[in-house]
Design a protein around this motif. Structure first.
Motif, PDB file in Angstrom:
ATOM      1  N   LEU A  62       0.901  -1.159  -0.062  1.00 42.74           N
ATOM      2  CA  LEU A  62      -0.106   0.039  -0.173  1.00 42.74           C
ATOM      3  C   LEU A  62       0.752   1.294  -0.040  1.00 42.74           C
ATOM      4  N   ILE A  63       2.110   1.217   0.735  1.00 49.27           N
ATOM      5  CA  ILE A  63       2.885   2.204   0.715  1.00 49.27           C
ATOM      6  C   ILE A  63       3.473   2.643  -0.720  1.00 49.27           C
ATOM      7  N   ALA A  64       3.806   1.290  -1.365  1.00 52.20           N
ATOM      8  CA  ALA A  64       4.297   1.481  -2.852  1.00 52.20           C
ATOM      9  C   ALA A  64       3.148   2.152  -3.561  1.00 52.20           C
ATOM     10  N   PHE A  65       1.908   1.865  -3.454  1.00 52.80           N
ATOM     11  CA  PHE A  65       0.862   2.221  -4.305  1.00 52.80           C
ATOM     12  C   PHE A  65       0.946   3.936  -4.000  1.00 52.80           C
ATOM     13  N   VAL A  66       0.930   4.247  -2.972  1.00 54.12           N
ATOM     14  CA  VAL A  66       0.944   5.773  -2.582  1.00 54.12           C
ATOM     15  C   VAL A  66       2.073   6.443  -3.247  1.00 54.12           C
ATOM     16  N   LEU A  72      -4.645   7.326  -1.299  1.00 49.18           N
ATOM     17  CA  LEU A  72      -5.140   6.423  -0.422  1.00 49.18           C
ATOM     18  C   LEU A  72      -5.465   7.249   0.731  1.00 49.18           C
ATOM     19  N   GLN A  73      -6.688   7.893   0.732  1.00 46.83           N
ATOM     20  CA  GLN A  73      -7.215   8.690   2.023  1.00 46.83           C
ATOM     21  C   GLN A  73      -8.071   8.072   2.792  1.00 46.83           C
ATOM     22  N   SER A  74      -8.764   6.967   2.133  1.00 49.24           N
ATOM     23  CA  SER A  74      -9.706   5.903   3.100  1.00 49.24           C
ATOM     24  C   SER A  74      -9.673   4.769   2.690  1.00 49.24           C
ATOM     25  N   HIS A  75     -10.337   3.768   3.147  1.00 51.35           N
ATOM     26  CA  HIS A  75     -10.500   2.472   2.981  1.00 51.35           C
ATOM     27  C   HIS A  75     -10.973   2.187   1.355  1.00 51.35           C
ATOM     28  N   GLU A  76     -11.944   3.146   1.226  1.00 50.21           N
ATOM     29  CA  GLU A  76     -12.582   3.033  -0.182  1.00 50.21           C
ATOM     30  C   GLU A  76     -11.371   3.116  -1.250  1.00 50.21           C
ATOM     31  N   ASP A  77     -10.211   3.682  -0.922  1.00 48.32           N
ATOM     32  CA  ASP A  77      -9.330   4.036  -1.977  1.00 48.32           C
ATOM     33  C   ASP A  77      -8.300   2.894  -2.265  1.00 48.32           C
ATOM     34  N   VAL A  78      -8.464   1.707  -1.392  1.00 47.76           N
ATOM     35  CA  VAL A  78      -7.760   0.485  -1.522  1.00 47.76           C
ATOM     36  C   VAL A  78      -8.024   0.007  -2.753  1.00 47.76           C
TER      37      VAL A  78
END
Length: 238
Positions: A62-66, A72-78
Motif C-alpha cells: 500500500l505504501i508503494a501504491f501511494v 489512499l485517503q480512506s479504505h475505499e481507495d484500496v
C-alpha cells in the motif's frame, strides 16, 4: 519491522517536512478499537464492513501504491486487485480450517456414536449409504473437460500467447511481470493450457511466489481466452 518503519519515517519527515507516507498509511489502516481481534492493522470492506488482517507485506504494498502517486485517503481507495487478494487469502484460511476439521473427524475414536434407545436398531434404509438421498453437487471444471482444447499450433506457444493476453489487460509493470513469471512456472513444469484449466489449482502458482489474484486469473481465464481471443471453441463438453 517497527525499527525499519521508525527509520524510514524519520528520514522522510526530516527531508520533506511533511508527514511520512509510511506513517500516513499505517495510521489509516490502524483500527482505532481494541475490539478487532485481527491485529493492530486491518482493512474494512466498505460494502460488507468485514475486517481483513493486514500484515507487514500488505502495508508495504500500500505504501508503494501511494509512492507511485495514487490516492489512499480512506479504505475505499484500496485498489481492487489488492482487495481481491485479501478476499482470496481469507477464503484459503477458511478452507484450511475446514480441512483441519475434516482431518480431525477421520481420526479413529472421533466418529460420532450411534445410541439405540429401547433396543431399537436403525432401519436398513438408514444403514445403507446407497439408499440415502443427497443433493447433486455441480461437476468440477475438470470433469467438464473431455479430451483436449482445439488449439492449433505448439502448446508452449499457446501458453505464452495466453500470458501475453493477460499482460495486455493490465497497466502495472509489476502485474505484467507476475503474469510472465506464472507463464515461466507453467512451462518449466510442463503444463499446457488444458492441464492448467483441468487442475484448477492456483495454490500451485501461489506457493511459488505468484500473487494470489494473478494466480487465480491465470487458472480461471483459460477458456475465456480460447473462446474470445483465439476464436477457437474448445471441444464439446467444455
Amino acid at each position: 519491522m517497527l525499527n525499519e518503519l521508525d527509520v524510514q519515517v524519520d528520514a522522510e519527515e526530516n527531508s520533506s517536512g511533511q508527514e511520512s507516507v509510511w506513517r500516513a498509511v499505517y495510521n489509516l489502516m490502524r483500527y482505532p478499537s481494541s475490539s478487532c481481534h485481527l491485529g493492530p492493522h486491518c482493512w474494512q470492506d466498505p460494502h460488507g464492513k468485514k475486517h481483513y488482517a493486514l500484515r507487514s507485506h500488505h502495508l508495504k504494498r500500500l505504501i508503494a501504491f501511494v509512492e507511485k502517486g495514487n490516492t489512499l485517503q480512506s479504505h475505499e481507495d484500496v485498489p481492487e486487485i489488492f482487495r481481491e487478494e485479501l478476499f482470496m487469502e481469507e477464503q484459503q484460511r477458511l478452507e484450511n480450517q475446514q480441512s483441519k476439521k475434516r482431518n480431525m473427524s477421520s481420526i479413529p475414536g472421533s466418529c460420532p456414536i450411534n445410541i439405540h434407545f429401547n433396543g431399537v436398531q436403525p432401519s436398513s434404509q438408514l444403514e445403507t449409504p446407497e439408499s440415502s438421498t443427497f443433493p447433486t453437487m455441480p461437476s468440477s471444471p475438470k470433469a467438464q473437460v473431455n479430451d483436449a482444447f482445439n488449439i492449433p499450433g505448439p502448446r508452449d506457444v499457446a501458453v505464452r500467447e495466453y500470458s501475453a493476453w493477460h499482460e495486455a489487460n493490465v497497466a502495472d509493470d509489476h502485474l505484467k511481470a507476475q503474469f510472465r513469471q506464472a507463464c515461466d512456472i507453467a512451462l518449466a513444469n510442463g503444463f499446457d493450457l488444458q492441464l492448467i484449466y483441468e487442475d484448477q489449482d492456483p495454490s500451485f502458482f501461489i506457493n511459488q511466489g505468484i500473487m494470489v489474484g494473478i494466480a487465480r486469473q491465470f487458472v480461471r481465464d483459460v477458456v475465456k481466452w480460447v473462446r474470445s481471443v483465439r476464436n477457437v471453441l474448445p471441444i464439446e463438453g467444455m
